[in-house]
Motif scaffolding. Sequence first.
Motif, PDB file in Angstrom:
ATOM      1  N   PHE A  86      46.762  36.436  44.664  1.00  8.73           N
ATOM      2  CA  PHE A  86      47.981  37.001  45.223  1.00  8.73           C
ATOM      3  C   PHE A  86      48.618  37.955  44.217  1.00  8.73           C
ATOM      4  CE2 PHE A  86      47.279  32.863  47.050  1.00  8.73           C
ATOM      5  CZ  PHE A  86      47.473  33.080  48.404  1.00  8.73           C
ATOM      6  N   VAL A  87      49.341  38.961  44.718  1.00  8.90           N
ATOM      7  CA  VAL A  87      50.082  39.895  43.881  1.00  8.90           C
ATOM      8  C   VAL A  87      51.558  39.753  44.225  1.00  8.90           C
ATOM      9  CG1 VAL A  87      50.511  42.329  43.351  1.00  8.90           C
ATOM     10  CG2 VAL A  87      48.186  41.533  43.704  1.00  8.90           C
ATOM     11  N   SER A  88      52.404  39.645  43.187  1.00 12.55           N
ATOM     12  CA  SER A  88      53.856  39.602  43.381  1.00 12.55           C
ATOM     13  C   SER A  88      54.516  40.479  42.335  1.00 12.55           C
ATOM     14  CB  SER A  88      54.379  38.173  43.294  1.00 12.55           C
ATOM     15  OG  SER A  88      54.257  37.687  41.975  1.00 12.55           O
ATOM     16  N   MET A  89      55.761  40.864  42.616  1.00 12.38           N
ATOM     17  CA  MET A  89      56.476  41.750  41.705  1.00 12.38           C
ATOM     18  C   MET A  89      57.924  41.280  41.594  1.00 12.38           C
ATOM     19  SD  MET A  89      56.882  45.889  41.962  1.00 12.38           S
ATOM     20  CE  MET A  89      55.134  46.168  41.815  1.00 12.38           C
ATOM     21  N   ASP A  90      58.419  41.230  40.355  1.00  9.36           N
ATOM     22  CA  ASP A  90      59.799  40.850  40.094  1.00  9.36           C
ATOM     23  C   ASP A  90      60.572  42.096  39.679  1.00  9.36           C
ATOM     24  OD1 ASP A  90      62.119  39.428  39.516  1.00  9.36           O
ATOM     25  OD2 ASP A  90      61.500  39.062  37.467  1.00  9.36           O
ATOM     26  N   VAL A  91      61.566  42.476  40.396  1.00  9.65           N
ATOM     27  CA  VAL A  91      62.442  43.626  40.162  1.00  9.65           C
ATOM     28  C   VAL A  91      61.665  44.937  40.224  1.00  9.65           C
ATOM     29  CG1 VAL A  91      64.213  44.653  38.704  1.00  9.65           C
ATOM     30  CG2 VAL A  91      63.962  42.178  38.778  1.00  9.65           C
ATOM     31  N   GLY A  92      60.824  45.222  39.252  1.00 10.53           N
ATOM     32  CA  GLY A  92      59.980  46.414  39.288  1.00 10.53           C
ATOM     33  C   GLY A  92      60.685  47.712  38.969  1.00 10.53           C
ATOM     34  N   LYS A 107      32.492  41.198  38.132  1.00 15.37           N
ATOM     35  CA  LYS A 107      32.110  41.839  39.393  1.00 15.37           C
ATOM     36  C   LYS A 107      33.376  42.276  40.110  1.00 15.37           C
ATOM     37  CE  LYS A 107      28.141  38.846  40.032  1.00 15.37           C
ATOM     38  NZ  LYS A 107      27.603  37.735  40.799  1.00 15.37           N
ATOM     39  N   PRO A 108      33.459  43.555  40.551  1.00 19.67           N
ATOM     40  CA  PRO A 108      34.656  43.984  41.280  1.00 19.67           C
ATOM     41  C   PRO A 108      34.743  43.263  42.634  1.00 19.67           C
ATOM     42  CG  PRO A 108      33.029  45.752  41.179  1.00 19.67           C
ATOM     43  CD  PRO A 108      32.486  44.620  40.378  1.00 19.67           C
ATOM     44  N   VAL A 109      35.900  42.655  42.897  1.00 19.47           N
ATOM     45  CA  VAL A 109      36.090  41.933  44.164  1.00 19.47           C
ATOM     46  C   VAL A 109      37.192  42.536  45.013  1.00 19.47           C
ATOM     47  CG1 VAL A 109      35.148  39.746  43.336  1.00 19.47           C
ATOM     48  CG2 VAL A 109      37.600  40.198  43.100  1.00 19.47           C
ATOM     49  N   ALA A 110      38.105  43.318  44.405  1.00 19.12           N
ATOM     50  CA  ALA A 110      39.195  43.907  45.188  1.00 19.12           C
ATOM     51  C   ALA A 110      39.711  45.167  44.509  1.00 19.12           C
ATOM     52  CB  ALA A 110      40.337  42.912  45.344  1.00 19.12           C
ATOM     53  N   ASN A 111      39.954  46.191  45.301  1.00 19.32           N
ATOM     54  CA  ASN A 111      40.633  47.425  44.902  1.00 19.32           C
ATOM     55  C   ASN A 111      41.653  47.708  45.989  1.00 19.32           C
ATOM     56  OD1 ASN A 111      39.195  48.379  42.518  1.00 19.32           O
ATOM     57  ND2 ASN A 111      37.442  48.560  43.888  1.00 19.32           N
ATOM     58  N   TYR A 112      42.895  47.944  45.606  1.00 21.93           N
ATOM     59  CA  TYR A 112      43.914  48.162  46.625  1.00 21.93           C
ATOM     60  C   TYR A 112      44.873  49.258  46.177  1.00 21.93           C
ATOM     61  CZ  TYR A 112      46.890  47.079  50.563  1.00 21.93           C
ATOM     62  OH  TYR A 112      47.577  47.160  51.743  1.00 21.93           O
ATOM     63  N   LEU A 113      45.109  50.244  47.059  1.00 24.43           N
ATOM     64  CA  LEU A 113      46.087  51.306  46.833  1.00 24.43           C
ATOM     65  C   LEU A 113      47.327  50.982  47.650  1.00 24.43           C
ATOM     66  CD1 LEU A 113      43.767  54.435  47.117  1.00 24.43           C
ATOM     67  CD2 LEU A 113      44.706  53.429  45.037  1.00 24.43           C
ATOM     68  N   TYR A 114      48.483  51.045  47.041  1.00 25.85           N
ATOM     69  CA  TYR A 114      49.732  50.649  47.693  1.00 25.85           C
ATOM     70  C   TYR A 114      50.482  51.854  48.239  1.00 25.85           C
ATOM     71  CZ  TYR A 114      49.056  46.032  45.792  1.00 25.85           C
ATOM     72  OH  TYR A 114      48.537  44.799  45.516  1.00 25.85           O
ATOM     73  N   THR A 115      51.070  51.665  49.417  1.00 20.97           N
ATOM     74  CA  THR A 115      51.966  52.657  49.988  1.00 20.97           C
ATOM     75  C   THR A 115      53.378  52.370  49.481  1.00 20.97           C
ATOM     76  OG1 THR A 115      52.512  51.343  51.943  1.00 20.97           O
ATOM     77  CG2 THR A 115      50.540  52.757  52.081  1.00 20.97           C
ATOM     78  N   PRO A 116      54.286  53.325  49.562  1.00 16.16           N
ATOM     79  CA  PRO A 116      55.668  53.065  49.146  1.00 16.16           C
ATOM     80  C   PRO A 116      56.314  51.903  49.910  1.00 16.16           C
ATOM     81  CG  PRO A 116      55.316  55.421  49.342  1.00 16.16           C
ATOM     82  CD  PRO A 116      54.077  54.748  49.867  1.00 16.16           C
ATOM     83  N   ILE A 130      45.557  39.419  48.091  1.00 17.15           N
ATOM     84  CA  ILE A 130      44.686  40.570  47.858  1.00 17.15           C
ATOM     85  C   ILE A 130      43.212  40.191  47.942  1.00 17.15           C
ATOM     86  CG2 ILE A 130      44.647  40.352  45.339  1.00 17.15           C
ATOM     87  CD1 ILE A 130      44.898  43.450  45.285  1.00 17.15           C
ATOM     88  N   TYR A 131      42.912  38.895  47.768  1.00 19.35           N
ATOM     89  CA  TYR A 131      41.503  38.487  47.793  1.00 19.35           C
ATOM     90  C   TYR A 131      41.408  37.024  48.213  1.00 19.35           C
ATOM     91  CZ  TYR A 131      36.841  37.173  46.153  1.00 19.35           C
ATOM     92  OH  TYR A 131      35.566  36.695  46.081  1.00 19.35           O
ATOM     93  N   LEU A 132      40.416  36.733  49.030  1.00 19.87           N
ATOM     94  CA  LEU A 132      40.061  35.369  49.405  1.00 19.87           C
ATOM     95  C   LEU A 132      38.547  35.303  49.374  1.00 19.87           C
ATOM     96  CD1 LEU A 132      40.889  32.557  50.484  1.00 19.87           C
ATOM     97  CD2 LEU A 132      40.634  33.490  52.771  1.00 19.87           C
ATOM     98  N   GLY A 133      38.007  34.383  48.583  1.00 19.68           N
ATOM     99  CA  GLY A 133      36.559  34.301  48.459  1.00 19.68           C
ATOM    100  C   GLY A 133      36.105  32.928  48.011  1.00 19.68           C
ATOM    101  N   ASN A 134      34.832  32.846  47.693  1.00 16.72           N
ATOM    102  CA  ASN A 134      34.211  31.595  47.280  1.00 16.72           C
ATOM    103  C   ASN A 134      33.760  31.694  45.823  1.00 16.72           C
ATOM    104  OD1 ASN A 134      34.297  30.360  49.889  1.00 16.72           O
ATOM    105  ND2 ASN A 134      32.597  31.677  50.492  1.00 16.72           N
ATOM    106  N   LEU A 135      33.970  30.612  45.082  1.00  8.43           N
ATOM    107  CA  LEU A 135      33.489  30.494  43.709  1.00  8.43           C
ATOM    108  C   LEU A 135      32.903  29.106  43.517  1.00  8.43           C
ATOM    109  CD1 LEU A 135      36.195  31.981  41.309  1.00  8.43           C
ATOM    110  CD2 LEU A 135      33.933  32.876  41.777  1.00  8.43           C
TER     111      LEU A 135
END
Length: 194
Positions: A86-92, A107-116, A130-135
């Motif tokens: 998960f991704v979260s942001m405080d104040v920013g 291994k790359p598992v997620a790349n995400y570009l954010y909109t405003p 941002i990601y859900l997978g198996n390990l």
Amino acid sequence: MPLFHRLHRALAGLALALAALPSLAQPAAQPAAAPASAAPAASAPASGALDTRVQEVKGDVIRLNRDLLVLEEELLFPANTQVALFVSMDVGKLFQLDSVQIRLDDKPVANYLYTPLEVTALHRGGVQRIYLGNLRAGTHELVAFFTGQGPHERDYKRGATIKFDKGTEPKYIELRIKDSTGKLQPEFDVKVWQ
């Protein structure tokens, strides 16, 4: 609820919805001897009942779809191998997020570009999965790269790394972006939820 019972319930709902469709597709039989002026009055209650039944079937299909999505997630990502990021942001105020790249065990598992709008939602307390997978069980390494604009509107790229142990329970990891007012820099850290 056991997986078998959920599957059975989902299939029973699908059968109910499919059984109702042929009866909805057939138009109501109109009496041949009825005068033309009586036809609209007789069809109004029938169309109201039909609309009600159509709404009920739509509700059944929506519930069935939800149950099938939950079942699919349980089958694809069983709890003993599941990892969610998960991704979260405080104040920013010190960092304007543009993108996140995540690597698990190199291994790359997620790349995400954010909109405003997405960044605004994160500022308001939103949390993005941002990601859900198996390990498999064992020790793993997570590396996250955050790209955006830092203090004084300069391009900024930082990384956060953590090694964690995956057991037989699901693992939930939060990638947090926080402002450090003492350092006047953004901070990036990773929190493993127990």
